[in-house]
Write an enzyme that holds these catalytic residues in place. Structure first.
Site, mmCIF file in Angstrom:
data_model
loop_
_atom_site.group_PDB
_atom_site.id
_atom_site.type_symbol
_atom_site.label_atom_id
_atom_site.label_comp_id
_atom_site.label_asym_id
_atom_site.label_seq_id
_atom_site.Cartn_x
_atom_site.Cartn_y
_atom_site.Cartn_z
ATOM 1 N N GLU A 179 -2.275 -8.723 4.242
ATOM 2 C CA GLU A 179 -2.295 -9.163 5.445
ATOM 3 C C GLU A 179 -3.569 -9.199 6.134
ATOM 4 O O GLU A 179 -4.099 -10.067 7.331
ATOM 5 C CB GLU A 179 -1.409 -8.405 6.395
ATOM 6 N N GLY A 191 -1.476 -15.604 37.733
ATOM 7 C CA GLY A 191 -2.322 -16.695 37.241
ATOM 8 C C GLY A 191 -2.789 -16.789 35.753
ATOM 9 O O GLY A 191 -3.282 -17.578 35.347
ATOM 10 N N GLY A 192 -2.404 -15.456 35.058
ATOM 11 C CA GLY A 192 -2.616 -15.346 33.797
ATOM 12 C C GLY A 192 -1.626 -16.202 32.881
ATOM 13 O O GLY A 192 -0.614 -16.702 33.266
ATOM 14 N N CYS A 225 0.776 -1.142 0.000
ATOM 15 C CA CYS A 225 -0.145 0.124 0.074
ATOM 16 C C CYS A 225 0.658 1.280 -0.069
ATOM 17 O O CYS A 225 1.525 1.578 -0.876
ATOM 18 C CB CYS A 225 -1.033 -0.174 1.197
ATOM 19 N N HIS A 228 -4.090 -4.698 0.730
ATOM 20 C CA HIS A 228 -3.473 -5.412 1.771
ATOM 21 C C HIS A 228 -3.668 -6.774 1.938
ATOM 22 O O HIS A 228 -4.727 -7.308 2.214
ATOM 23 C CB HIS A 228 -4.017 -4.424 3.124
ATOM 24 N N ASP A 264 0.207 -15.223 30.354
ATOM 25 C CA ASP A 264 1.685 -14.529 30.085
ATOM 26 C C ASP A 264 2.422 -14.572 31.174
ATOM 27 O O ASP A 264 3.716 -15.230 30.941
ATOM 28 C CB ASP A 264 1.401 -12.809 29.771
#
Length: 510
Positions: free
Chosen positions: A170, A223-224, A79, A168, A226
């Site tokens: 993507e 506790g998440g 683009c 685009h 990540d």
């Protein structure tokens, strides 16, 4: 040595989608600002130029020496990138008669390695107001659309590997866009596609061992997904020298503190649970502003974490679960972003702690973090958890937070989440939870009138949390949940369902 693709960001809203498409092809990539110097080492296999909200004909339009790059390694210009390349090589880019936005049919004029196996008349997504009116010398058209004569082009000289796409590839609406990106990676850049979760784990663990050795790392765990995956990677590298701290701030979900502690201990992490509920409740007393509640919880957490850190001698590093979208959000084509959410993970630890950061996930997207976690053998109960706000139930209790209100909401929330799990609906939504409203209403139970709280149920579908639609949960399911909450949680006599999307609403109520 890991192969790499660089994506030069000119400010497009779709830049992260380019990176995700490259990663999905098992090729490592990084997003950098267009004005950052490129290091041309043996690992760099190609460069992708992103779109942009700018026009190439604006006086201060962002620019880069595309000819210099393309003489060294292959370039795919998308683009704005395609328009910029055309202009810099001597072509003409003009304002379109009409804004070209939405789906178009790609008419392939010249098949080559970039468009290999791409069908003629495939759907592509346009989003631009300028158009390439004339290609430079030594360029040729690869594809057009009904309204655009130059939808894809290439440089014809062998010593310059430059390809431009006016659309685009993507975005989801470009039906074979990811195939085009994959063709660039494999056919043109000769990438080996060997960047896998197992590859990442081996490289990361080796790097942590090398950089940290026998030194100690402290890390706040929530506790998440990540923080859990980051901690497991660090643990694999340094074992018991990782000291995990899990703080019960009094606004976790029902039984979450013990459940998460047990999960971490089963993994083998060196974890300490700290019950600080009373400290948080005392500080939150009388506070009703959402932002004030967030700041209090963040400040209290830092106080508790700092106190625990001082109990361990010789701590030199702080582990964090920072992921790639966090890193990208802190940069822009105009320089670093000026705003950071006040509830953003651990963040804002005081300077006097003087700890060096260990962020093993800072190059990964969320879905990649989950894949790495699965490769590490983490339980699905940790990996597939919905996102949960840092301030916890404090921002799902509208108004003042008290221990009694927390217990009410915990019970209602547990009934709701368990029902989603039991009915195989949990995995179909991005995030779900109950919100305790600061209003009471009249109800009837048996022969008695009641005057009790109202709970709102919230569930959304989303890809990344940036936008979200309300989840269309079955009516009979919602009816059953409502009945169970009202019959089992004394203090709640009314349940409503939130059917607002983001935007204009947000996922959380505060």
């Amino acid at each position: 040595m890991t192969e790499k693709i660089l994506i030069l960001d000119f400010g497009s809203q779709y830049t992260q989608l380019i990176a995700r498409a490259v990663r999905e092809a098992n090729v490592y990539c990084e997003i950098i600002s267009f004005n950052k110097k490129i290091e041309f080492d043996a690992s760099l296999k190609g460069v992708i130029l992103s779109g942009s909200p700018f026009s190439v004909n604006e006086q201060n339009a962002p620019s880069v020496d595309i000819k210099m790059i393309a003489e060294k390694i292959p370039v795919l210009a998308i683009c704005y990138g395609a328009q910029l390349a055309a202009k810099l090589f001597g072509g003409v880019v003009e304002k379109s008669d009409k804004r070209e936005y939405g789906r178009a049919k790609l008419q392939i004029k010249n098949k080559n390695e970039l468009l290999k196996d791409v069908k003629d008349d495939t759907d592509v997504w346009m989003s631009h107001s300028d158009t390439i009116a004339q290609l430079p010398k030594n360029f040729s058209v690869m594809a057009a659309t009904h309204s655009i004569p130059v939808a894809a082009y290439r440089h014809d000289r062998e010593n310059i590997k430059l390809f431009g796409l006016q659309f685009h590839p993507e975005v989801y609406h470009s039906a074979e866009g990811k195939k085009i990106i994959k063709n660039f990676l494999i056919n043109i850049c000769q990438c080996k596609q060997d960047w896998t979760p197992a590859h990442f784990i081996n490289d990361t663990v080796d790097s942590i061992k090398k950089n940290i050795g026998d030194k100690k790392v402290i890390m706040a765990l929530s506790g998440g997904v990540d923080s859990s995956v980051a901690a497991t990677l660090i643990h694999q590298a340094i074992g018991k020298n990782l000291f995990g701290i899990f703080v019960d701030n009094g606004v976790l979900r029902k039984d979450e503190f013990q459940q998460v502690l047990d999960s971490y201990k089963n993994i083998g992490l060196n974890i300490k649970g700290v019950n600080a509920k009373d400290h948080f409740y005392a500080k939150l007393a009388g506070k009703v502003s959402p932002e004030e509640k967030r700041k209090i919880i963040g400040k209290c957490f830092i106080e508790i974490f700092d106190e625990e850190a001082h109990k361990i001698e010789g701590i030199e590093f702080l582990g964090q679960g920072t992921i790639y979208p966090d890193v990208i959000e802190s940069m822009s084509v105009h320089g670093p972003s000026q705003t950071i959410k006040s509830h953003h993970n651990v963040g804002g630890l005081p300077d006097y702690m003087k700890l060096k950061l260990v962020e093993p996930l800072r190059s990964l997207f969320k879905d990649e973090v989950r894949k790495v976690g699965a490769e590490l053998g983490l339980p699905s109960s940790l990996l597939n958890r919905h996102p949960f706000p840092g301030p916890g139930l404090a921002i799902r209790i509208l108004g003042e937070v008290t221990e009694e209100k927390v217990q009410l909401l915990q019970q209602a929330d547990a009934i709701y989440i368990n029902a989603l799990l039991k009915n195989n609906l949990y995995a179909t939504v991005w995030q779900a939870g109950a919100i305790l409203l600061p209003v009471k209403s009249v109800g009837v139970m048996g022969d008695e009138r009641t005057y009790e709280f109202t709970v709102a149920l919230r569930a959304v579908t989303s890809v990344d949390g940036m936008t979200a639609d309300w989840a269309h949960l079955p009516y009979n399911f919602l009816a059953d949940v409502s009945n169970e909450i009202i019959n089992n949680v004394k203090g709640i006599n009314r349940v409503v369902y939130d059917i607002s999307s983001k935007p204009p609403a947000t996922i959380e109520w505060e």
